[in-house]
Enzyme design. Structure first.
Site, short mmCIF file in Angstrom:
data_model
loop_
_atom_site.label_atom_id
_atom_site.label_comp_id
_atom_site.label_asym_id
_atom_site.label_seq_id
_atom_site.Cartn_x
_atom_site.Cartn_y
_atom_site.Cartn_z
N ILE A 66 105.38 -7.28 98.57
CA ILE A 66 104.75 -6.63 97.42
C ILE A 66 105.18 -5.17 97.27
CG2 ILE A 66 102.51 -6.20 96.31
CD1 ILE A 66 103.37 -9.18 96.61
N HIS A 93 102.27 -7.18 89.78
CA HIS A 93 101.44 -7.60 90.92
C HIS A 93 99.99 -7.22 90.67
CE1 HIS A 93 99.72 -7.96 94.86
NE2 HIS A 93 99.41 -6.70 94.84
N GLU A 125 81.48 16.99 104.38
CA GLU A 125 80.77 17.11 105.65
C GLU A 125 80.19 15.78 106.12
OE1 GLU A 125 80.46 19.01 102.99
OE2 GLU A 125 79.90 21.07 103.45
N TRP A 147 92.82 4.93 87.61
CA TRP A 147 92.53 5.60 88.87
C TRP A 147 92.66 7.12 88.76
CZ3 TRP A 147 95.24 1.57 92.63
CH2 TRP A 147 94.44 0.42 92.67
N CYS A 155 86.48 8.50 100.67
CA CYS A 155 86.50 9.25 99.42
C CYS A 155 87.89 9.16 98.79
CB CYS A 155 86.19 10.73 99.68
SG CYS A 155 84.62 10.97 100.51
N HIS A 194 94.97 -8.32 104.85
CA HIS A 194 93.85 -7.48 105.31
C HIS A 194 93.48 -7.70 106.77
CE1 HIS A 194 93.50 -7.73 100.91
NE2 HIS A 194 93.27 -6.44 101.03
N SER A 220 105.16 -2.19 99.80
CA SER A 220 105.06 -1.21 100.88
C SER A 220 105.24 -1.86 102.24
CB SER A 220 103.71 -0.49 100.82
OG SER A 220 102.66 -1.41 100.92
N LYS A 230 82.35 -3.29 93.60
CA LYS A 230 82.27 -2.11 92.73
C LYS A 230 80.96 -2.06 91.95
CE LYS A 230 87.08 -1.30 92.40
NZ LYS A 230 87.74 -0.05 92.15
#
Ligand code: GLN
Ligand code: ZN
Length: 764
Positions: free
Chosen positions: A441, A651, A17, A571, A526, A704, A443, A120
């Site tokens: 790399i 990579h 939410e 992950w 998330c 980026h 994608s 992090k």
């Protein structure tokens, strides 16, 4: 009685939410009142859940619209000047939009400015906003949010314990800006403001404040250890009780420091540092409370209530009412509620506990230890024992063939048959590449169209055949573009992959996926990590068909693309019933088969991505080598099943290699591509100093940003690289994958990159 509490609850909401509300607010689809309403509603529900579960305190202060560390920065008035919040600071009321601008550079109101850095939080996947610190910086109480939330909880009739990042950890997480100085010089004033905060909370009738100091589980310089003593001697004057909360690991050489702090309570992580508990108890002051984190706040497994009950009986006898129980850390790091997982089978579901379920576990344990267990507690106890027995004996968790294969691994399996120099010759003969070979790399843009097709396939409105035809079309498109761009080593483009871990997890045995198992990564973002519950194996090839198809479209060597074992492990939520390295080895073996199958299918270059290798580093340097040893071994296990002439790439996208360069070299990948463009090739010094022997593709442009890099600029970067690495061992490629970019950006950028390689070939 044994007090039960938590260190914090996830704030995103069981249905995300908070994500939806904040994003709607940022977009202008919802006003601030509506956003505040969602925040209040979530807090009310989360407190009610804690109280309803039977906890003695509800935690207030764990809520944040973006980040709890950012909230403390606002509370202390640590707002960088570029956000032009002087008026708000003077009024002692930093606005929500100012905090959003600090976090994301923009908000519905106020002038955009460069966002604060994000990084992090300890060894978690949660990202916090790094406090910016200046020499002689002034601090002042500058937000009333915390106090308002305390009022809110009081009005709802809850017993409130406040949680707040502690002053030393806040400073520890911060970064000096401008002129070099020691940020500990700011401590005194920071503590002064904390003192004001505590006084105000005391005036509101708050009895306990938990100050989170996880910095205490890291290697601290002596000056910082001494600063702890100073700061807490000052803070003890506050007319309420303080609990210093430590988690994510053991206290180690900070143990006596932590137990000597003049505070009413200490929280320790008894999941990650089980062996330390007795030492902590031995050193505890005669009136100090010990909060024991005995339910895992970092993972999703159901707690073994019977075992914990037994293990803590003697602790209870020693500490009596001074024993508190809690999860090991804030529940921010686990999903919200298992009850929503309608798609998981009942058995697997019975093995799990999310935040909501962990509340019950803590409460039941405290009642069991007090000999006041209810019928409900007995039922929970039995159900937990039954589930754990089943999990232990299940063929889903323990598969003989996988175990036999693991046991048969030989040392030679984790090494290529020949040394790099010899492989390089075989690869040169086979691949016949120019100097400065160009590649990407992996994608290519994940277009709206691709995502729509995947959604339709998932919703079953698009059949498998049609979906796969659509993906082949996309692969053909990207290969044709790469041919036109004259890239030396094309890739298929990863159109068929939703996510670089999920894609593999969905094709491996031993993995499960939740529907709502979201965990906050940063702000409204998330992630939904897979759950590794059982022995891992690969029932069938996972990527071969796609790579094989892509190879038919070009005469150039197609690069196959895999996610490495350490990254898949890191992950995911990993099983807790065997060492992490064992699980990692199983994944490595599954990937090894994939690598061999790709080779057999005619793929002569295979890249195994390990962007998370560095993230897995333990919090204490003393434990780094042990981790790196098995992580490197697992990578090599996955890579070493192929012939000399098959070229293995890896990579990594970060720019800190100095302290792990030995491990990077030990991976023995034929080619490594890394992020370097933003650090101006500086980090290649680490490779040069180490005399790194294999080939390197230092990223020549930052993916980026949408900016198109210029030829001259990339040539210049490569010239810098050439000062450190000989031409024969250099590749030319972007910093990372291109999935988040648009074709309109990718094509001119790569065209310039290929042009840059051509310029270099003329020179060398
Ligand atoms: N092969 C992946 C890609 O190009 C690598 C992603 C990553 O390094 N995080 O998207
Ligand atoms: Zn990357």
């Amino acid at each position: 009685m044994t007090v039960s509490h938590i260190l914090g609850y996830p704030r995103i909401g069981a249905q995300r939410e908070l994500k939806k509300a904040t994003e709607a607010y940022w977009k202008g689809d919802q006003d601030r009142e509506a956003l505040e309403y969602v925040g209040r509603d979530l807090r009310a529900r989360h407190w009610a859940a804690q109280r309803h579960a039977g906890l003695d305190w509800v935690s207030v202060g764990d809520f944040a619209f973006y980040d709890q560390v950012l909230n403390v920065s606002a509370l202390l008035g640590a707002v960088p000047e570029r956000f032009a919040a002087q008026q708000e600071l003077a009024a002692g009321d930093v606005s929500l939009d100012t905090t959003f601008r600090m976090a994301r550079g923009r908000a519905p109101s106020g002038t955009p400015a460069a966002a604060c850095e994000m990084t992090k939080y300890f060894d978690t996947n949660y990202h916090y906003l790094v406090p910016e610190l200046h020499e002689h910086q002034r601090f002042q109480l500058a937000s009333t949010r915390l106090f308002d939330e305390v009022d809110e909880a009081h009005q709802a009739g809850h017993s409130v314990k406040v949680t707040l990042t502690g002053p030393l950890t806040w400073l520890w997480l911060g970064k000096e800006k401008g002129q070099a100085f020691d940020r500990l010089t700011l401590l005194e004033e920071v503590v002064e403001v904390y003192g004001e905060v505590l006084n105000r909370l005391a005036a509101q009738g708050v009895e306990w404040v938990q100050l989170d100091e996880p910095a205490l589980v890291q290697d601290l310089p002596l000056a910082w250890q001494q600063a702890y003593e100073r700061a807490y001697h000052r803070l003890q004057a506050a007319p309420l009780k303080l609990m210093v909360a430590t988690y994510f690991g053991g206290l180690g050489d900070n143990l006596s420091l932590a137990t000597r702090l003049p505070v009413a309570g200490l929280h320790v992580d008894a999941v990650r540092a089980a062996d330390e508990l007795t030492h902590v108890i031995d050193r505890l002051g005669p009136h100090q409370v010990l909060s024991v984190g005995l339910v895992d706040g970092r993972n999703i497994w159901r707690a073994d209530l019977a075992a914990l009950w037994e293990r803590f009986m003697s602790v209870k006898v020693r500490l009596g009412n001074r024993l508190w129980l809690a999860p090991s850390c804030s529940l921010l790091h686990v999903p919200v509620d298992l009850a929503l997982e309608s798609d998981l089978d009942n058995q697997l579901k019975s093995w799990l506990a999310f935040a909501r379920q962990k509340l019950d576990e803590v409460v039941s344990l405290s009642r069991l230890l007090d000999n006041r267990a209810t019928a409900e507690d007995e039922t929970r106890l039995d159900a937990a024992t039954r589930a754990l027995d089943e999990r232990r004996d299940s063929e889903r968790t323990c598969r003989k063939t996988v175990r036999a294969r693991l046991a048969a691994i030989q040392l030679a399996d984790s090494a290529r048959s020949s040394a790099y120099a010899q492989r390089a010759l075989a690869q040169r003969r086979k691949l016949d590449l120019p100097l400065f070979p160009t590649t990407t790399i992996g994608s290519f843009p994940q277009t709206q169209d691709i995502r729509a097709a995947r959604r339709a396939f998932k919703a079953k409105t698009l059949g498998r055949e049609a979906y796969e035809a659509r993906m082949r079309e996309e692969i053909a498109y990207s290969v044709a573009r790469q041919e036109a761009l004259e890239l030396d080593i094309p890739v298929h483009g990863e159109a068929e992959r939703n996510d670089m871990v999920e894609y593999f997890g969905e094709r491996l045995e031993g993995f499960a996926f939740t529907r709502f198992g979201w965990v906050q990564s940063y702000g409204s973002r998330c992630v939904k990590p897979p759950v590794i519950y059982g022995d891992v194996s690969r029932p069938a090839p996972m990527t071969v068909r796609w790579s094989e198809y892509a190879q038919t479209l070009t005469d150039k060597p197609m690069k196959g693309m895999l996610t490495g074992p350490v990254t898949i492990l890191h992950w995911s939520f990993v099983r807790d019933d065997q060492p992490r390295e064992t699980t990692c080895r199983q994944i490595a073996l599954a990937l090894r088969d994939e690598v061999v199958d790709l080779e057999r299918a005619g793929i002569s270059i295979i890249q195994i991505d390990e962007p998370a290798l560095r993230e897995g580093l333990p919090l204490r340097q003393g434990q780094w080598q042990a981790y790196l040893n098995w992580a490197v071994e697992c990578f090599k296990l996955s890579a070493s099943g192929v012939r000399d002439e098959t070229q293995i790439h890896t990579h990594m996208c970060y720019s800190e290699f100095n302290d792990i360069i030995g491990a990077i070299a030990a991976l023995d990948a034929d080619v490594i591509t890394i992020e370097t463009s933003r650090s101006d090739m500086e980090l290649l010094a680490a490779f040069q100093d180490f005399a790194y022997p294999n080939e390197i593709g230092p990223g020549v442009y930052d993916i980026h940003t949408p900016n198109i890099p210029e030829v001259a600029w990339m040539v210049q970067l490569m010239e810098k690289a050439l000062e450190k690495i000989p031409a024969e061992r250099l590749w030319v490629n972007p910093d990372c994958g291109l999935k988040t970019r648009h074709w309109e950006e990718v094509e001119p950028a790569l065209a310039n990159m290929v042009e840059a390689a051509k310029v270099l070939r003329k020179r060398y």
